[in-house]
Design an enzyme around this catalytic site. Structure first.
Site, mmCIF file in Angstrom:
data_model
loop_
_atom_site.group_PDB
_atom_site.id
_atom_site.type_symbol
_atom_site.label_atom_id
_atom_site.label_comp_id
_atom_site.label_asym_id
_atom_site.label_seq_id
_atom_site.Cartn_x
_atom_site.Cartn_y
_atom_site.Cartn_z
ATOM 1 N N HIS A 1 65.517 -77.676 -22.686
ATOM 2 C CA HIS A 1 65.547 -77.803 -21.227
ATOM 3 C C HIS A 1 64.636 -76.749 -20.625
ATOM 4 C CE1 HIS A 1 67.089 -78.130 -17.117
ATOM 5 N NE2 HIS A 1 67.483 -79.320 -17.488
ATOM 6 N N ASP B 1 71.145 -85.597 -21.494
ATOM 7 C CA ASP B 1 70.623 -86.913 -21.902
ATOM 8 C C ASP B 1 71.050 -87.311 -23.299
ATOM 9 O OD1 ASP B 1 67.922 -85.809 -20.067
ATOM 10 O OD2 ASP B 1 69.078 -87.592 -19.568
HETATM 11 C C1 SDX Z 1 66.086 -83.596 -17.933
HETATM 12 O O1 SDX Z 1 64.504 -80.076 -14.974
HETATM 13 C C2 SDX Z 1 65.664 -80.659 -14.996
HETATM 14 O O2 SDX Z 1 66.621 -80.198 -14.443
HETATM 15 C C3 SDX Z 1 65.680 -81.965 -15.735
HETATM 16 C C4 SDX Z 1 67.048 -82.580 -15.919
HETATM 17 C C5 SDX Z 1 67.621 -83.020 -14.608
HETATM 18 O O3 SDX Z 1 68.848 -83.141 -14.535
HETATM 19 O O4 SDX Z 1 66.834 -83.336 -13.703
HETATM 20 O O5 SDX Z 1 67.923 -81.671 -16.533
HETATM 21 C C6 SDX Z 1 66.970 -83.814 -16.797
HETATM 22 O O6 SDX Z 1 64.940 -83.909 -17.812
HETATM 23 C C7 SDX Z 1 66.616 -82.918 -19.185
HETATM 24 C C8 SDX Z 1 65.489 -82.715 -20.255
HETATM 25 C C9 SDX Z 1 65.330 -84.046 -20.945
HETATM 26 N N1 SDX Z 1 64.145 -84.029 -21.832
HETATM 27 C C10 SDX Z 1 64.304 -84.146 -23.155
HETATM 28 O O7 SDX Z 1 65.379 -84.125 -23.743
HETATM 29 C C11 SDX Z 1 62.990 -84.354 -23.900
HETATM 30 C C12 SDX Z 1 62.974 -83.401 -25.110
HETATM 31 N N2 SDX Z 1 62.928 -82.053 -24.591
HETATM 32 C C13 SDX Z 1 61.647 -81.525 -24.305
HETATM 33 O O8 SDX Z 1 60.540 -82.253 -24.270
HETATM 34 C C14 SDX Z 1 61.653 -80.097 -23.818
HETATM 35 O O9 SDX Z 1 62.742 -79.454 -24.310
HETATM 36 C C15 SDX Z 1 61.565 -79.907 -22.328
HETATM 37 C C16 SDX Z 1 60.377 -80.608 -21.751
HETATM 38 C C17 SDX Z 1 62.800 -80.396 -21.685
HETATM 39 C C18 SDX Z 1 61.400 -78.420 -22.123
HETATM 40 O O10 SDX Z 1 60.191 -78.088 -22.775
HETATM 41 P P1 SDX Z 1 59.669 -76.594 -22.745
HETATM 42 O O11 SDX Z 1 59.707 -76.055 -21.357
HETATM 43 O O12 SDX Z 1 58.397 -76.512 -23.533
HETATM 44 O O13 SDX Z 1 60.781 -75.880 -23.581
HETATM 45 P P2 SDX Z 1 60.661 -74.443 -24.076
HETATM 46 O O14 SDX Z 1 59.610 -73.646 -23.375
HETATM 47 O O15 SDX Z 1 62.047 -73.915 -24.058
HETATM 48 O O16 SDX Z 1 60.159 -74.633 -25.629
HETATM 49 C C19 SDX Z 1 60.365 -73.551 -26.507
HETATM 50 C C20 SDX Z 1 59.906 -74.029 -27.860
HETATM 51 C C21 SDX Z 1 58.484 -74.539 -27.872
HETATM 52 O O17 SDX Z 1 58.065 -74.315 -29.217
HETATM 53 P P3 SDX Z 1 57.168 -72.949 -29.524
HETATM 54 O O18 SDX Z 1 55.855 -73.136 -28.781
HETATM 55 O O19 SDX Z 1 57.990 -71.775 -29.027
HETATM 56 O O20 SDX Z 1 56.993 -72.958 -31.037
HETATM 57 O O21 SDX Z 1 60.718 -75.135 -28.299
HETATM 58 C C22 SDX Z 1 59.890 -76.263 -28.520
HETATM 59 C C23 SDX Z 1 58.623 -76.030 -27.711
HETATM 60 O O22 SDX Z 1 57.557 -76.750 -28.305
HETATM 61 N N3 SDX Z 1 60.645 -77.413 -28.015
HETATM 62 C C24 SDX Z 1 61.055 -78.427 -28.765
HETATM 63 C C25 SDX Z 1 61.796 -79.247 -27.913
HETATM 64 N N4 SDX Z 1 61.830 -78.721 -26.677
HETATM 65 C C26 SDX Z 1 61.104 -77.568 -26.741
HETATM 66 N N5 SDX Z 1 60.846 -78.711 -30.078
HETATM 67 C C27 SDX Z 1 61.427 -79.849 -30.536
HETATM 68 N N6 SDX Z 1 62.176 -80.697 -29.770
HETATM 69 C C28 SDX Z 1 62.375 -80.416 -28.458
HETATM 70 N N7 SDX Z 1 63.104 -81.235 -27.698
#
Ligand code: SDX
Length: 397
Positions: free
Chosen positions: A273, A331
């Site tokens: 998130h 989700d």
């Molecule tokens: C919603 O904003 C809101 O409030 C949204 C929401 C709402 O109610 O409106 O809550 C609804 O959209 C929830 C999120 C739903 N999305 C997903 O479940 C899709 C999968 N999740 C992601 O794509 C991701 O987690 C995000 C987009 C939600 C957040 O991405 P970020 O900002 O890049 O996360 P981060 O900075 O914490 O990432 C840290 C690390 C990174 O790796 P490194 O560069 O440190 O090696 O974690 C990795 C990211 O690449 N990472 C994931 C991951 N999410 C982050 N790796 C694998 N699977 C994932 N889901």
């Protein structure tokens, strides 16, 4: 101070804003709607009470709740002309494509509620949108499966009415199971608002131009569709079904290795998130609802649910995910609950949009009510070519 510009690589110069609606503490995993913890609302209120709270800032008393419920119930039908709009879509159109069109099209029917700067117009367009979203989502579903539309019945609850419009046919009545209706209503509550997420920021930015409320909400629907945002529930279920086809729990290790290999581009959908770096409080409540629904339906041996539990266990214990604070988000479980209720995966995000409509409206109204608000105009950090002189085409290399 109406806001400050900060540079955010995720979205150029995200304009922050003051708001009194929803508070999130991502580190503590806290979510408050108008100061009330989401846990208290999910356990003691229904969705329409929550709508009243988000729109007006206070929970309704019994009379206020009954009057609001009656008002919404009396606006659940849509103009019959909307059926001709639906006919323009292919039967295999994605429900979110249909919803983006239908919600925007509402502005063509209600000229007495399109002036975003008129408080009465905002009031009635809010009621119409909240009331009609379930009808439109159900119509979009029925259209894609070639079944006749089911009209709303005013003696049902908001969630019960939606489920009946989704699952009844002219040949067979649908009497929703109370546990499932409660689960549906809880999904609506948990998705109602979430401060300045991508779709809410879209609605604020779109509404700041002075466009009509229906168009601004349609913009939110379009943004929510994305798999990184509201489309994640559909993507999470598709991910579980893919792993199930790969071999299920036995193959989960191989799948997790692919996720850890960044070059695969595979994400754990339903995990992580932008704000929560702790367990999403909605996910905890959704997980509870998941168990209630699966118990009621005797689906605990459902392979997809068992797969989800194994994946959750890995994500909560595996160093890769723990180090990155990748917890299940709302989700992850909402998709499993919706699937158990019988909602097709392609409708999951449309259900999210239905629930989030009240949050979008409340946030839009808050912005418009601020006398100092101006049209949103995010800036950029320009890194392109410096000024240069143009050469005639015959001199260009
Ligand atoms: C919603 O904003 C809101 O409030 C949204 C929401 C709402 O109610 O409106 O809550 C609804 O959209 C929830 C999120 C739903 N999305 C997903 O479940 C899709 C999968 N999740 C992601 O794509 C991701 O987690 C995000 C987009 C939600 C957040 O991405 P970020 O900002 O890049 O996360 P981060 O900075 O914490 O990432 C840290 C690390 C990174 O790796 P490194 O560069 O440190 O090696 O974690 C990795 C990211 O690449 N990472 C994931 C991951 N999410 C982050 N790796 C694998 N699977 C994932 N889901």
């Amino acid at each position: 101070q109406t806001g400050k510009f900060t540079y955010d690589p995720g979205f150029l110069s995200t304009a922050s804003c003051n708001s009194t609606i929803t508070y999130i503490d991502g580190d503590k995993g806290e979510l408050l709607y108008r100061g009330y913890p989401i846990e208290q609302l999910a356990q003691n209120c229904n969705y329409l009470e929550t709508c009243y709270l988000l729109l007006k800032g206070e929970l309704p008393n019994q009379k206020e709740r009954d009057d609001f419920t009656k008002l919404v119930t009396n606006h659940t039908m849509v103009n019959e002309q909307m059926q001709f709009f639906l006919r323009g879509f292919r039967r295999d159109a994605h429900p979110m494509a249909i919803m983006t069109g239908l919600v925007g099209a509402l502005s063509a029917f209600y000229h007495d509620s399109t002036d975003i700067h008129n408080a009465e117009h905002r009031e009635i367009s809010a009621i119409r949108l909240i009331a009609k979203m379930p009808t439109l989502v159900a119509m979009a579903y029925k259209y894609t499966i070639g079944q006749p539309y089911i009209y709303p019945k005013n003696d049902l609850t908001y969630a019960g009415n939606f489920m009946r419009m989704m699952f009844a046919t002219p040949c067979e009545e649908y009497t929703p199971n109370e546990v499932l209706v409660r689960a549906m209503d809880r999904i609506f509550i948990l998705h109602a608002d979430h401060e300045q997420n991508a779709s809410t920021s879209t609605v604020r930015l779109c509404g700041s131009s002075g466009t009509n409320p229906f168009a601004a909400i349609a913009a939110g629907v379009a943004c929510l569709w994305g798999p990184a945002h509201g489309g994640a529930n559909e993507a999470a279920l598709n991910m579980l079904e893919d792993v199930h086809r790969m071999g299920g729990v036995e193959k989960i290790g191989e799948f997790v290795r692919q996720v850890k290999d960044k070059s695969s581009g595979i994400k754990l959908m339903g995990f992580g998130h932008r704000v929560y770096k702790n367990y999403d409080p909605r996910a905890k409540l959704m997980r509870e609802t998941c168990h209630e629904v699966l118990d009621t339906l005797g689906l605990h041996d459902d392979p997809i649910f068992k797969l989800a539990m194994s994946l959750e266990k890995i994500a909560l214990e595996d160093e890769y995910f723990v180090a990155r604070k990748l917890y299940p988000n709302v989700d992850f479980y909402s998709g499993i609950v919706q699937r158990a209720i019988g909602i097709p995966v392609s409708l999951f995000t449309a259900v999210f949009a239905l629930a989030r409509t009240v949050g979008w409206i409340a946030q839009l109204n808050e912005m418009i009510a601020d006398p100092e608000y101006k049209i949103g105009r995010p800036r950029q950090l320009y890194t392109g070519a410096t000024a240069r002189t143009l050469k005639p085409i015959e001199q260009r290399g």
